[in-house]
Design a protein around this motif. Structure first.
Motif, PDB file in Angstrom:
ATOM      1  N   PHE A  34      65.271  64.131  95.429  1.00 40.80           N
ATOM      2  CA  PHE A  34      63.929  63.611  95.164  1.00 40.80           C
ATOM      3  C   PHE A  34      63.233  64.448  94.088  1.00 40.80           C
ATOM      4  O   PHE A  34      62.638  63.901  93.146  1.00 40.80           O
ATOM      5  CB  PHE A  34      63.131  63.623  96.474  1.00 40.80           C
ATOM      6  CG  PHE A  34      61.654  63.517  96.290  1.00 40.80           C
ATOM      7  CD1 PHE A  34      61.050  62.287  96.103  1.00 40.80           C
ATOM      8  CD2 PHE A  34      60.850  64.650  96.315  1.00 40.80           C
ATOM      9  CE1 PHE A  34      59.678  62.185  95.940  1.00 40.80           C
ATOM     10  CE2 PHE A  34      59.483  64.560  96.167  1.00 40.80           C
ATOM     11  CZ  PHE A  34      58.893  63.323  95.970  1.00 40.80           C
ATOM     12  N   GLN A  37      64.634  63.749  90.698  1.00 40.52           N
ATOM     13  CA  GLN A  37      64.270  62.419  90.222  1.00 40.52           C
ATOM     14  C   GLN A  37      62.805  62.377  89.776  1.00 40.52           C
ATOM     15  O   GLN A  37      62.487  61.741  88.766  1.00 40.52           O
ATOM     16  CB  GLN A  37      64.568  61.380  91.311  1.00 40.52           C
ATOM     17  CG  GLN A  37      66.078  61.211  91.486  1.00 40.52           C
ATOM     18  CD  GLN A  37      66.465  60.541  92.787  1.00 40.52           C
ATOM     19  OE1 GLN A  37      65.869  60.781  93.831  1.00 40.52           O
ATOM     20  NE2 GLN A  37      67.495  59.702  92.727  1.00 40.52           N
ATOM     21  N   ALA A  93      56.967  58.405  91.608  1.00 41.62           N
ATOM     22  CA  ALA A  93      58.006  57.897  92.512  1.00 41.62           C
ATOM     23  C   ALA A  93      58.484  56.524  92.059  1.00 41.62           C
ATOM     24  O   ALA A  93      59.693  56.244  92.070  1.00 41.62           O
ATOM     25  CB  ALA A  93      57.487  57.854  93.946  1.00 41.62           C
ATOM     26  N   ARG A  97      62.232  55.962  90.723  1.00 40.12           N
ATOM     27  CA  ARG A  97      63.034  54.958  91.433  1.00 40.12           C
ATOM     28  C   ARG A  97      63.628  53.966  90.431  1.00 40.12           C
ATOM     29  O   ARG A  97      64.807  53.619  90.508  1.00 40.12           O
ATOM     30  CB  ARG A  97      62.151  54.258  92.456  1.00 40.12           C
ATOM     31  CG  ARG A  97      62.830  53.164  93.221  1.00 40.12           C
ATOM     32  CD  ARG A  97      61.981  52.648  94.346  1.00 40.12           C
ATOM     33  NE  ARG A  97      60.781  51.981  93.867  1.00 40.12           N
ATOM     34  CZ  ARG A  97      59.979  51.268  94.623  1.00 40.12           C
ATOM     35  NH1 ARG A  97      60.216  51.156  95.916  1.00 40.12           N
ATOM     36  NH2 ARG A  97      58.923  50.686  94.133  1.00 40.12           N
ATOM     37  N   GLY A 130      67.871  60.719  97.401  1.00 42.14           N
ATOM     38  CA  GLY A 130      66.562  60.832  96.768  1.00 42.14           C
ATOM     39  C   GLY A 130      65.835  59.499  96.745  1.00 42.14           C
ATOM     40  O   GLY A 130      64.620  59.437  96.919  1.00 42.14           O
ATOM     41  N   LEU A 133      63.544  58.728  99.745  1.00 43.02           N
ATOM     42  CA  LEU A 133      62.196  59.305  99.690  1.00 43.02           C
ATOM     43  C   LEU A 133      61.344  58.633  98.615  1.00 43.02           C
ATOM     44  O   LEU A 133      60.158  58.374  98.836  1.00 43.02           O
ATOM     45  CB  LEU A 133      62.278  60.809  99.445  1.00 43.02           C
ATOM     46  CG  LEU A 133      62.999  61.624 100.512  1.00 43.02           C
ATOM     47  CD1 LEU A 133      63.013  63.103 100.141  1.00 43.02           C
ATOM     48  CD2 LEU A 133      62.379  61.418 101.873  1.00 43.02           C
ATOM     49  N   LEU A 134      61.933  58.345  97.466  1.00 39.72           N
ATOM     50  CA  LEU A 134      61.186  57.669  96.403  1.00 39.72           C
ATOM     51  C   LEU A 134      60.696  56.304  96.870  1.00 39.72           C
ATOM     52  O   LEU A 134      59.553  55.918  96.608  1.00 39.72           O
ATOM     53  CB  LEU A 134      62.057  57.507  95.159  1.00 39.72           C
ATOM     54  CG  LEU A 134      62.425  58.790  94.418  1.00 39.72           C
ATOM     55  CD1 LEU A 134      63.459  58.500  93.344  1.00 39.72           C
ATOM     56  CD2 LEU A 134      61.205  59.462  93.839  1.00 39.72           C
TER      57      LEU A 134
END
Length: 150
Positions: A34, A37, A93, A97, A130, A133-134
């Motif tokens: 995460f 990213q 985020a 993503r 990740g 969570l995104l």
């Protein structure tokens, strides 16, 4: 994790990139991925030079598998660049993503996940972890993260 269970049951050799699931804990992989990213999207969303901010994961004291991720300024005394992460987190985020999903790699690459100068040597990373969570943050379900411990 479902992916690890499915790979184990298949009896096939573990594909490159997925070995991390056996070497590191799922919370560590998810938080570290995460962070990378988010760093990838930082320049696009917040107009912050990614060299001014870094990210690391620290294992909390105790016997449980709790980890905390830290975004921090890279200059001595700080420059406020890391604050942009928190100011723009939902947008970051969403952008991170999109970058990860648009990338045609399987587990993460230099375009969507690998970070030059990673203090942890780009270990414990997996694009899909990740993305969990995104997805939660971009869709406003961040309370799910806290309640699951992921």
């Amino acid at each position: 994790m479902e992916t690890r269970t499915n790979l184990t049951r298949s009896g096939e050799p573990i594909p490159p990139g997925y070995q991390q699931l056996w070497e590191y804990s799922s919370p560590l992989i998810a938080i570290h991925s995460f962070g990378h990213q988010i760093m990838r999207a930082l320049q696009l969303v917040a107009r912050v030079d990614p060299k001014q901010v870094n990210f690391t994961v620290v294992k909390e004291l105790g016997e449980n598998n709790n980890y905390t991720g830290y975004f921090y300024d890279t200059s001595d005394g700080g420059n406020g660049a890391a604050e942009a992460v928190f100011k723009h987190l939902p947008k970051l985020a969403g952008a991170a993503r999109a970058i990860a999903r648009d990338c045609n790699c399987d587990t993460g690459c230099a375009k969507c996940l690998i970070q030059h100068g990673c203090p942890d040597g780009n270990t414990a990373l997996l694009k899909q972890m990740g993305l969990l969570l995104l997805d939660a943050i971009a869709s406003g379900r961040s309370e799910t993260i806290a309640s699951t411990g992921t």
